[in-house]
Design a protein around this motif. Structure first.
Motif, PDB file in Angstrom:
ATOM      1  N   PRO A  65       0.810  -1.224   0.000  1.00 29.79           N
ATOM      2  CA  PRO A  65       0.000   0.000   0.000  1.00 29.79           C
ATOM      3  C   PRO A  65       0.841   1.271   0.000  1.00 29.79           C
ATOM      4  O   PRO A  65       0.415   2.298  -0.543  1.00 29.79           O
ATOM      5  CB  PRO A  65      -0.822  -0.111   1.291  1.00 29.79           C
ATOM      6  CG  PRO A  65      -0.063  -1.041   2.160  1.00 29.79           C
ATOM      7  CD  PRO A  65       0.611  -2.003   1.233  1.00 29.79           C
ATOM      8  N   LYS A  66       2.043   1.214   0.580  1.00 28.81           N
ATOM      9  CA  LYS A  66       2.907   2.403   0.590  1.00 28.81           C
ATOM     10  C   LYS A  66       3.280   2.810  -0.833  1.00 28.81           C
ATOM     11  O   LYS A  66       3.130   3.978  -1.221  1.00 28.81           O
ATOM     12  CB  LYS A  66       4.164   2.128   1.410  1.00 28.81           C
ATOM     13  CG  LYS A  66       5.172   3.283   1.411  1.00 28.81           C
ATOM     14  CD  LYS A  66       6.418   2.907   2.207  1.00 28.81           C
ATOM     15  CE  LYS A  66       7.443   4.030   2.199  1.00 28.81           C
ATOM     16  NZ  LYS A  66       8.653   3.692   2.980  1.00 28.81           N
ATOM     17  N   VAL A  67       3.757   1.859  -1.617  1.00 28.44           N
ATOM     18  CA  VAL A  67       4.149   2.157  -2.994  1.00 28.44           C
ATOM     19  C   VAL A  67       2.942   2.582  -3.816  1.00 28.44           C
ATOM     20  O   VAL A  67       3.006   3.539  -4.604  1.00 28.44           O
ATOM     21  CB  VAL A  67       4.848   0.940  -3.628  1.00 28.44           C
ATOM     22  CG1 VAL A  67       5.054   1.148  -5.123  1.00 28.44           C
ATOM     23  CG2 VAL A  67       6.190   0.688  -2.952  1.00 28.44           C
ATOM     24  N   LEU A  68       1.809   1.900  -3.642  1.00 24.76           N
ATOM     25  CA  LEU A  68       0.612   2.248  -4.409  1.00 24.76           C
ATOM     26  C   LEU A  68       0.096   3.636  -4.040  1.00 24.76           C
ATOM     27  O   LEU A  68      -0.363   4.382  -4.908  1.00 24.76           O
ATOM     28  CB  LEU A  68      -0.476   1.194  -4.201  1.00 24.76           C
ATOM     29  CG  LEU A  68      -0.218  -0.160  -4.863  1.00 24.76           C
ATOM     30  CD1 LEU A  68      -1.294  -1.159  -4.471  1.00 24.76           C
ATOM     31  CD2 LEU A  68      -0.149  -0.018  -6.386  1.00 24.76           C
ATOM     32  N   LEU A  69       0.171   3.992  -2.757  1.00 23.53           N
ATOM     33  CA  LEU A  69      -0.247   5.328  -2.337  1.00 23.53           C
ATOM     34  C   LEU A  69       0.673   6.399  -2.931  1.00 23.53           C
ATOM     35  O   LEU A  69       0.201   7.412  -3.468  1.00 23.53           O
ATOM     36  CB  LEU A  69      -0.242   5.432  -0.808  1.00 23.53           C
ATOM     37  CG  LEU A  69      -1.506   4.991  -0.068  1.00 23.53           C
ATOM     38  CD1 LEU A  69      -1.261   4.999   1.440  1.00 23.53           C
ATOM     39  CD2 LEU A  69      -2.691   5.883  -0.410  1.00 23.53           C
ATOM     40  N   LEU A  70       1.980   6.184  -2.835  1.00 24.89           N
ATOM     41  CA  LEU A  70       2.924   7.145  -3.403  1.00 24.89           C
ATOM     42  C   LEU A  70       2.721   7.277  -4.909  1.00 24.89           C
ATOM     43  O   LEU A  70       2.675   8.388  -5.451  1.00 24.89           O
ATOM     44  CB  LEU A  70       4.356   6.705  -3.104  1.00 24.89           C
ATOM     45  CG  LEU A  70       4.846   6.893  -1.671  1.00 24.89           C
ATOM     46  CD1 LEU A  70       6.169   6.154  -1.458  1.00 24.89           C
ATOM     47  CD2 LEU A  70       5.014   8.366  -1.339  1.00 24.89           C
ATOM     48  N   LEU A  71       2.580   6.138  -5.577  1.00 30.60           N
ATOM     49  CA  LEU A  71       2.433   6.153  -7.025  1.00 30.60           C
ATOM     50  C   LEU A  71       1.133   6.827  -7.438  1.00 30.60           C
ATOM     51  O   LEU A  71       1.111   7.672  -8.338  1.00 30.60           O
ATOM     52  CB  LEU A  71       2.480   4.718  -7.560  1.00 30.60           C
ATOM     53  CG  LEU A  71       2.495   4.563  -9.071  1.00 30.60           C
ATOM     54  CD1 LEU A  71       3.754   5.185  -9.659  1.00 30.60           C
ATOM     55  CD2 LEU A  71       2.411   3.095  -9.454  1.00 30.60           C
ATOM     56  N   THR A  72       0.031   6.478  -6.777  1.00 34.48           N
ATOM     57  CA  THR A  72      -1.262   7.066  -7.124  1.00 34.48           C
ATOM     58  C   THR A  72      -1.257   8.572  -6.908  1.00 34.48           C
ATOM     59  O   THR A  72      -1.727   9.340  -7.755  1.00 34.48           O
ATOM     60  CB  THR A  72      -2.381   6.416  -6.283  1.00 34.48           C
ATOM     61  OG1 THR A  72      -2.415   5.013  -6.558  1.00 34.48           O
ATOM     62  CG2 THR A  72      -3.734   7.032  -6.627  1.00 34.48           C
ATOM     63  N   LEU A 152      11.642   9.353  -8.148  1.00 34.35           N
ATOM     64  CA  LEU A 152      12.046  10.324  -7.140  1.00 34.35           C
ATOM     65  C   LEU A 152      11.137  10.285  -5.924  1.00 34.35           C
ATOM     66  O   LEU A 152      11.600  10.383  -4.779  1.00 34.35           O
ATOM     67  CB  LEU A 152      12.054  11.725  -7.756  1.00 34.35           C
ATOM     68  CG  LEU A 152      13.091  11.948  -8.861  1.00 34.35           C
ATOM     69  CD1 LEU A 152      12.907  13.326  -9.493  1.00 34.35           C
ATOM     70  CD2 LEU A 152      14.509  11.798  -8.315  1.00 34.35           C
ATOM     71  N   ALA A 153       9.824  10.130  -6.157  1.00 31.91           N
ATOM     72  CA  ALA A 153       8.881  10.066  -5.032  1.00 31.91           C
ATOM     73  C   ALA A 153       9.143   8.847  -4.157  1.00 31.91           C
ATOM     74  O   ALA A 153       9.136   8.930  -2.922  1.00 31.91           O
ATOM     75  CB  ALA A 153       7.448  10.051  -5.554  1.00 31.91           C
ATOM     76  N   LEU A 154       9.402   7.712  -4.786  1.00 35.69           N
ATOM     77  CA  LEU A 154       9.637   6.497  -4.018  1.00 35.69           C
ATOM     78  C   LEU A 154      10.983   6.539  -3.304  1.00 35.69           C
ATOM     79  O   LEU A 154      11.093   6.092  -2.154  1.00 35.69           O
ATOM     80  CB  LEU A 154       9.560   5.283  -4.942  1.00 35.69           C
ATOM     81  CG  LEU A 154       8.192   5.047  -5.604  1.00 35.69           C
ATOM     82  CD1 LEU A 154       8.222   3.809  -6.482  1.00 35.69           C
ATOM     83  CD2 LEU A 154       7.098   4.919  -4.558  1.00 35.69           C
ATOM     84  N   LEU A 155      12.012   7.067  -3.967  1.00 32.48           N
ATOM     85  CA  LEU A 155      13.307   7.212  -3.298  1.00 32.48           C
ATOM     86  C   LEU A 155      13.210   8.153  -2.100  1.00 32.48           C
ATOM     87  O   LEU A 155      13.784   7.896  -1.038  1.00 32.48           O
ATOM     88  CB  LEU A 155      14.356   7.728  -4.281  1.00 32.48           C
ATOM     89  CG  LEU A 155      14.919   6.718  -5.275  1.00 32.48           C
ATOM     90  CD1 LEU A 155      15.796   7.421  -6.307  1.00 32.48           C
ATOM     91  CD2 LEU A 155      15.721   5.634  -4.564  1.00 32.48           C
ATOM     92  N   PHE A 156      12.461   9.248  -2.276  1.00 32.70           N
ATOM     93  CA  PHE A 156      12.271  10.186  -1.162  1.00 32.70           C
ATOM     94  C   PHE A 156      11.545   9.509   0.000  1.00 32.70           C
ATOM     95  O   PHE A 156      11.933   9.662   1.169  1.00 32.70           O
ATOM     96  CB  PHE A 156      11.474  11.396  -1.639  1.00 32.70           C
ATOM     97  CG  PHE A 156      11.084  12.345  -0.539  1.00 32.70           C
ATOM     98  CD1 PHE A 156      12.000  13.229  -0.004  1.00 32.70           C
ATOM     99  CD2 PHE A 156       9.801  12.337  -0.027  1.00 32.70           C
ATOM    100  CE1 PHE A 156      11.654  14.090   1.021  1.00 32.70           C
ATOM    101  CE2 PHE A 156       9.429  13.196   0.990  1.00 32.70           C
ATOM    102  CZ  PHE A 156      10.357  14.075   1.520  1.00 32.70           C
TER     103      PHE A 156
END
Length: 351
Positions: A65-72, A152-156
């Motif tokens: 859910p963390k990756v999906l939230l960041l990506l969305t 960049l969002a996921l790395l941050f």
């Protein structure tokens, strides 16, 4: 009931000034609940939390859910941004640009285009058709999958702003310098004949509709989420599942011996060679990067592996073979690989 459902469906675009801040609050609250929710899910299962399986499950329940939230969230915002800058406008900005300024602009545009390496190829062809110089076009092709806003969002979110900022700067440098080198080599004659025949045949298109209302822009944000998240979520699940397995089961000493901080000099080129045959995008590979880091791998070595996967994938080379002749493909791969190696060694030296 149907009328109520229709009103709820149309509410975001009908009340944008109310919807946007409310959506931001809901997104933030969901993000804050990820850790306790993942721990509660593992506690509800007949699995010891400190076991290999318990550790892998907690990683999966938290990161998915963390990756999906960041990506969305980031894709929705960029869907709104894209209503201000169209692909036609992008091509118009780049066509006629000289080497140097054009490379920097093309690489910067890659940041706001969340394409994987293969899906960036059609736009690469469109740039060539519009008369954009070959080296400038390659700067975009390198930057779009490697330094886009998703990465960049996921790395941050996973490593903090310093790592994200350093990756941004070095990734742009690789894209700009590689494009400059390819442009200076003047290898236009190594484009396939059908690509050369269609260059400078594009017709002008309409500019971006500056009068578009915020309701339409929000609708475009939702469309962007459906198009991009709808395509990449299988890669996300596969990447997180592999990352969870690494996190829970792969011995730390084994990973440290290959990619660890005390690994030999050849670990960086070995990581690049391992990454090339693989294919995924930033959303799928960053959870694996996080798991490898948790096992003691060196950041530069792991990021070199990541950059090779998303910027030098074998499927991308197969698609590019329809556009480029083998010598130009080899030049592209060699120049980018050299830049990635430099980034890996530099990250290992300074962090």
């Amino acid at each position: 009931m149907q009328a109520l459902a229709a009103r709820l469906k149309n509410w975001p675009s009908a009340q944008p000034l109310l919807f946007l801040p409310l959506a931001a609050v809901v997104w933030f609250l969901l993000y804050q609940a990820l850790v306790p929710a993942s721990e509660a899910l593992v506690a509800a299962l007949p699995v010891a939390r400190d076991s290999h399986l318990g550790s892998a499950l907690q990683f999966f329940f938290y990161d998915t859910p963390k990756v999906l939230l960041l990506l969305t969230g980031i894709v929705f915002v960029m869907g709104i941004v894209h209503t201000f800058v169209s692909p036609e406008r992008t091509r118009a900005l780049l066509s006629g640009r000289r080497l140097g300024s054009g490379n920097a602009m093309a690489a910067s545009l890659g940041i706001v285009t969340p394409f994987c390496s293969c899906s960036a190829v059609p736009l690469f062809i469109g740039f060539l058709q519009a008369g954009v110089p070959l080296g400038v076009t390659f700067s975009f092709l390198i930057s779009a999958p490697m330094v886009n806003e998703v990465a960049l969002a996921l790395l941050f979110g996973m490593f903090g702003w310093k790592v994200a900022a350093l990756y941004l700067g070095l990734g742009l440098l690789v894209a700009i310098v590689a494009g400059l080198v390819i442009g200076k080599l003047r290898m236009e004659h190594h484009l396939e004949d059908w690509v050369r025949a269609m260059q400078n045949t594009a017709t002008p298109t309409a500019a971006v509709n500056a009068e578009m209302g915020w309701g339409e822009r929000i609708d475009n944000g939702f469309h962007h989420v459906r198009e991009i998240v709808g395509k990449v979520w299988p890669y996300i699940l596969a990447g997180i599942a592999l990352g969870a397995g690494i996190h829970g089961y792969v011995p730390e000493d084994f990973m440290a011996s290959i990619m660890g901080k005390d690994a030999p000099w050849w670990s960086v080129p070995a990581a690049v060679l391992i990454g090339v045959p693989m294919y995924t995008n930033a959303a799928g590979i960053i959870p694996i990067v996080e798991a490898l880091m948790g096992k003691g791998a060196a950041l530069g070595t792991v990021l070199a592996f990541m950059m090779a996967v998303i910027a030098l994938s074998a499927p991308e080379m197969i698609i590019l073979r329809k556009v480029l002749k083998p010598r130009l493909i080899a030049t592209f791969a060699g120049v980018v690989a050299a830049g990635i190696l430099l980034v890996g060694y530099l990250f290992n030296a300074v962090l």
